[in-house]
Design an enzyme around this catalytic site. Structure first.
Site, PDB file in Angstrom:
ATOM      1  N   ASP A  53     104.956  13.510   4.517  1.00  0.00           N
ATOM      2  CA  ASP A  53     104.770  14.617   3.605  1.00  0.00           C
ATOM      3  C   ASP A  53     103.272  14.942   3.642  1.00  0.00           C
ATOM      4  O   ASP A  53     102.455  14.099   4.035  1.00  0.00           O
ATOM      5  CB  ASP A  53     105.208  14.219   2.200  1.00  0.00           C
ATOM      6  CG  ASP A  53     104.999  15.327   1.201  1.00  0.00           C
ATOM      7  OD1 ASP A  53     105.467  16.449   1.447  1.00  0.00           O
ATOM      8  OD2 ASP A  53     104.339  15.078   0.169  1.00  0.00           O
ATOM      9  N   ASP A  90     100.965  17.480   1.230  1.00  0.00           N
ATOM     10  CA  ASP A  90     100.193  17.583  -0.001  1.00  0.00           C
ATOM     11  C   ASP A  90     100.457  16.369  -0.888  1.00  0.00           C
ATOM     12  O   ASP A  90     101.598  16.086  -1.238  1.00  0.00           O
ATOM     13  CB  ASP A  90     100.548  18.865  -0.750  1.00  0.00           C
ATOM     14  CG  ASP A  90      99.397  19.374  -1.596  1.00  0.00           C
ATOM     15  OD1 ASP A  90      98.821  18.567  -2.337  1.00  0.00           O
ATOM     16  OD2 ASP A  90      99.057  20.565  -1.504  1.00  0.00           O
TER      17      ASP A  90
END
Length: 308
Positions: free
Chosen positions: A24, A26
């Site tokens: 992932d 952010d």
């Protein structure tokens, strides 16, 4: 179901058993436009060890090429084939359905670019103003439905309004119309007191009147990983998902048979993880518990450097 904090022994086990790392972005690699210290070095170290790196995001507001540019600007090596975002994955999924007709898209310009890349006819992106007379003569006088629409795609749309909700729900109610959503994230990952509704708010405003659930491409569902697995011939047992959210990143990892690593540099905290473990009394909640955890990705990286 217990999870373990990463130490040197666990880091060695991860390196020996995992070939493909899915990150992932952010909250794991960066916050806004700033790299989380140690993240870029960790990615570089994994690449030196011959590991395959993928960047997996629910964000539909950027194309793959835009994500590549952001990765490079923050010190992360990336190519388009390394990036899977929900706009691209949704377009890829729709293309695979071999639908005839058009897509009505409640979304943004980046989603339009991804649909264009697959040669999918679409419309609906951008403002669709509600006429000033709508309260006097009714919305039916202002809505003309295109009979060629065979799919409704919903993503992040800053122009969402009553007109778009009406059209999307009406198209979905037609027999045979495919309903696809990029994700159902509740809010955008922004610091401070401001709460900005995420794509889940847009999807909810449409699926409730449509009385139909969409095919959700993004995490925590398996669609994005299924597409990636097929394209790159991945073995889930040799993959690890690294994320900062237990209900999306970790849930998808467990659902798809991958190992998982939760970091506390973004949405999740150690206290919240402890509370989750105590209350994991259903199969669905158990899927939110990671195999491993650490404060930040750089902690894993500090051990990996010793193996190069």
């Amino acid at each position: 179901m217990a999870c373990r904090k990463v130490d040197r022994t666990i880091a060695r086990k991860i390196i020996d058993s995992i070939d493909n790392f899915l990150f992932d972005c952010d909250g794991v690699l960066w916050e806004a436009s700033k790299e989380i210290p140690g993240s870029a070095d960790t990615i570089a170290a994994l690449r030196k060890l011959g590991k395959k790196i993928f960047y997996i995001t629910n964000n539909s507001g950027k194309t793959r090429s835009q994500y590549v540019e952001k990765c490079k600007s923050l010190g992360f090596h990336a190519a388009e084939e390394d990036v899977i975002c929900t706009g691209h994955a949704a377009a890829q999924y729709i293309k695979a359905q071999n639908l005839k007709g058009k897509v009505y898209c409640v979304g943004n310009t980046s989603m339009g670019v991804e649909l264009d890349s697959f040669g999918i006819k679409h419309f609906g992106i951008g403002p669709d103003e509600v006429p000033g007379s709508i309260e006097q003569i009714g919305i039916q006088q202002h809505v003309n439905l295109d009979p060629e629409v065979s799919c409704v795609l919903v993503g992040f749309d800053p122009h969402i309004n009553y007109m778009k909700m009406t059209k999307a729900a009406s198209y979905i109610r037609k027999n045979g119309t495919l309903f696809v959503a990029t994700n159902e994230d509740t809010h955008l990952p922004l610091a401070g007191d401001l709460v900005v509704p995420g794509t889940g708010a847009v999807v909810g405003a449409i699926k409730i009147p449509a009385r139909k659930e969409p095919v959700v491409v993004g995490k925590p569902n398996s669609v994005m990983f299924d597409l990636l697995k097929k394209e790159h011939n991945l073995d889930p047992s040799r993959c690890m998902m690294v994320g900062d959210r237990s209900d999306t990143d970790i849930h998808m990892a467990n659902l798809c048979g991958m190992d998982s690593l939760l970091v506390f540099s973004g949405d999740m905290s150690y206290d919240r993880l402890q509370d989750l473990q105590k209350s994991a009394d259903t199969d669905d909640k158990k899927l939110n518990i990671p195999k491993y955890y650490c404060d930040k990705l750089g902690d894993l990286g500090s051990f990996i450097q010793q193996f190069i």
